[in-house]
Design an enzyme around this catalytic site. Structure first.
Site, PDB file in Angstrom:
ATOM      1  N   ASN A 185       0.836  -0.935   0.463  1.00 19.87           N
ATOM      2  CA  ASN A 185      -0.004   0.157  -0.303  1.00 19.87           C
ATOM      3  C   ASN A 185       0.883   1.920   0.093  1.00 19.87           C
ATOM      4  O   ASN A 185       1.415   1.468   1.153  1.00 19.87           O
ATOM      5  CB  ASN A 185      -0.714  -0.012   1.522  1.00 19.87           C
ATOM      6  CG  ASN A 185      -1.465   1.143   1.131  1.00 19.87           C
ATOM      7  OD1 ASN A 185      -1.473   2.036   0.829  1.00 19.87           O
ATOM      8  ND2 ASN A 185      -2.309   0.980   2.913  1.00 19.87           N
ATOM      9  N   TRP A 186       1.132   1.708  -1.124  1.00 17.63           N
ATOM     10  CA  TRP A 186       2.298   2.736  -1.044  1.00 17.63           C
ATOM     11  C   TRP A 186       1.057   4.565  -1.107  1.00 17.63           C
ATOM     12  O   TRP A 186       1.837   4.999  -0.570  1.00 17.63           O
ATOM     13  CB  TRP A 186       1.941   3.365  -2.946  1.00 17.63           C
ATOM     14  CG  TRP A 186       3.041   2.050  -3.693  1.00 17.63           C
ATOM     15  CD1 TRP A 186       3.854   1.021  -3.126  1.00 17.63           C
ATOM     16  CD2 TRP A 186       3.576   2.312  -5.022  1.00 17.63           C
ATOM     17  NE1 TRP A 186       4.318   0.421  -4.084  1.00 17.63           N
ATOM     18  CE2 TRP A 186       4.243   0.978  -4.699  1.00 17.63           C
ATOM     19  CE3 TRP A 186       3.293   3.308  -5.552  1.00 17.63           C
ATOM     20  CZ2 TRP A 186       4.547   0.746  -6.151  1.00 17.63           C
ATOM     21  CZ3 TRP A 186       4.110   3.024  -7.287  1.00 17.63           C
ATOM     22  CH2 TRP A 186       4.290   1.614  -7.598  1.00 17.63           C
ATOM     23  N   LYS A 187      -0.288   4.213  -0.326  1.00 19.23           N
ATOM     24  CA  LYS A 187      -0.941   5.859   0.302  1.00 19.23           C
ATOM     25  C   LYS A 187      -0.201   7.079  -0.717  1.00 19.23           C
ATOM     26  O   LYS A 187      -0.122   6.156  -1.929  1.00 19.23           O
ATOM     27  CB  LYS A 187      -0.195   5.640   1.743  1.00 19.23           C
ATOM     28  CG  LYS A 187       0.528   4.581   2.482  1.00 19.23           C
ATOM     29  CD  LYS A 187       0.061   4.720   4.151  1.00 19.23           C
ATOM     30  CE  LYS A 187      -0.017   3.166   4.680  1.00 19.23           C
ATOM     31  NZ  LYS A 187       0.027   3.508   5.941  1.00 19.23           N
ATOM     32  N   GLU A 206      -5.579  -5.417  10.714  1.00 15.12           N
ATOM     33  CA  GLU A 206      -4.826  -4.647  10.831  1.00 15.12           C
ATOM     34  C   GLU A 206      -5.011  -3.237  11.890  1.00 15.12           C
ATOM     35  O   GLU A 206      -5.505  -2.669  11.979  1.00 15.12           O
ATOM     36  CB  GLU A 206      -4.345  -3.737   9.265  1.00 15.12           C
ATOM     37  CG  GLU A 206      -3.950  -3.792   8.438  1.00 15.12           C
ATOM     38  CD  GLU A 206      -3.524  -3.319   7.051  1.00 15.12           C
ATOM     39  OE1 GLU A 206      -2.298  -2.961   6.932  1.00 15.12           O
ATOM     40  OE2 GLU A 206      -4.152  -1.834   7.096  1.00 15.12           O
ATOM     41  N   GLY A 238       2.509   1.807  10.727  1.00 14.44           N
ATOM     42  CA  GLY A 238       3.242   3.058  10.874  1.00 14.44           C
ATOM     43  C   GLY A 238       4.154   3.343  11.961  1.00 14.44           C
ATOM     44  O   GLY A 238       4.697   4.596  12.035  1.00 14.44           O
ATOM     45  N   GLY A 287       3.018  -0.911   4.036  1.00 15.01           N
ATOM     46  CA  GLY A 287       2.445   0.299   4.252  1.00 15.01           C
ATOM     47  C   GLY A 287       4.036   0.667   3.874  1.00 15.01           C
ATOM     48  O   GLY A 287       4.736   0.738   2.860  1.00 15.01           O
ATOM     49  N   GLY A 288       4.658   0.885   5.125  1.00 16.58           N
ATOM     50  CA  GLY A 288       6.462   1.795   4.160  1.00 16.58           C
ATOM     51  C   GLY A 288       7.144   0.754   3.987  1.00 16.58           C
ATOM     52  O   GLY A 288       7.836   1.291   2.695  1.00 16.58           O
TER      53      GLY A 288
HETATM   54  C1  PEP Z   1      -0.919  -0.158   6.220  1.00 18.51           C
HETATM   55  O1  PEP Z   1      -0.403   1.031   5.998  1.00 18.51           O
HETATM   56  O2  PEP Z   1      -1.478  -1.225   5.871  1.00 18.51           O
HETATM   57  C2  PEP Z   1       0.334  -0.972   7.020  1.00 18.51           C
HETATM   58  C3  PEP Z   1       0.293  -1.921   7.322  1.00 18.51           C
HETATM   59  O3  PEP Z   1       1.671   0.370   7.360  1.00 18.51           O
HETATM   60  P1  PEP Z   1       3.413   0.120   7.552  1.00 18.51           P
HETATM   61  O4  PEP Z   1       3.640  -1.269   6.843  1.00 18.51           O
HETATM   62  O5  PEP Z   1       3.870   1.338   7.410  1.00 18.51           O
HETATM   63  O6  PEP Z   1       2.722  -0.298   8.862  1.00 18.51           O
END
Ligand code: PEP
Length: 249
Positions: free
Chosen positions: A9-11, A166, A172, A233-234
């Protein structure tokens, strides 16, 4: 055998040039045959991503969609617009959509229904806040999120559903659920699906874990019996990190 999936998930990251650089780097890695790999760029980069990836095994997902087919919804994007640029999967219910844009179980149910009826695959995100876990309400919260948004779907529709647990406190933050915490919740979720539908259906649904998954912790989390991969995410913004996670099964 359930699908094993890693989705990035690049956001709101990666403009045109950055998308090109990251996707070219991802394309150059060899991928395991038994893992589905997805990336979810911004709306503006979807078309570019689909054409750049070409026949690579990586597929493209959107991060959101509107529940309506068309109309006066300024700033919004419909399922047919996604399909028109070759996108067949959409992430729904991410905690940032819930907290920043006030999405809730009822509005998500509408998005789920529109997406499923139009033949899209959904990656449905849910999970508890820190206070809810601390007060031991995490199972109730997850049960409510799933029942209200998904449990009016027909059994047949579940072939289009991927779940992503999640915990909000792990997104994050650098803090992950322990592998045991993830397994405990994933087994609980599978059991809920079994109670509502059938054991077969419960065994077939892929349940991803999301929340600070990194190359260093992915293997341990993915080794849990009911964890079928990750929503990242990150770490999905770095090709080497993301591919290390893809190869962590
Ligand atoms: C997300 O935004 O779905 C996520 C899991 O982010 P991160 O991996 O950065 O915690």
């Amino acid at each position: 055998m359930r699908d094993q999936i890693v989705a990035g998930n690049w956001k709101m990251n990666n403009d045109q040039n950055e998308t090109q650089t990251l996707l070219n780097a991802l394309k150059s890695h060899s991928k395991p045959k038994n893992v589905r790999v997805m990336v979810a760029p911004s709306f503006t980069q979807l078309s570019q991503s689909v054409s750049l990836l070409g026949d690579d095994v990586i597929t493209v997902a959107a991060q959101n969609v509107n529940a309506a087919a068309s109309g006066a919804y300024t700033g919004e994007v419909s399922v047919s617009m996604l399909k028109g640029v070759g996108v067949e999967t959409v992430i729904l219910g991410h905690s940032e959509r819930r907290s920043l844009y006030h999405e809730n179980n009822a509005s998500l149910a509408n998005k789920v229904n529109t997406s499923i009826e139009s033949g899209m695959e959904i990656v449905f995100c849910f999970g508890e806040q820190l206070e809810e876990r601390k007060s031991n309400r995490h199972f109730d919260v997850v049960k409510e999120q799933l029942s209200e948004a998904l449990f009016s779907l027909s059994a047949a529709s579940w072939s289009q559903v991927v779940l992503a647990y999640e915990p909000v406190w792990a997104i994050g933050t650098g803090e992950t659920a322990s592998p045991d915490q993830a397994q405990e919740m994933h087994a609980f979720i599978r059991n809920l699906i079994q109670e509502k539908y059938t054991e077969n259906l419960a065994q077939e649904v892929a349940i991803l874990y999301g929340g600070s998954v990194k190359p260093g912790n992915a293997k341990e989390i993915f080794s849990m019996e009911d964890v079928d991969g990750g929503l990242i995410g990150g770490a999905s913004l770095n090709a080497d990190d993301f591919m290390a996670i893809v190869n962590a099964f």
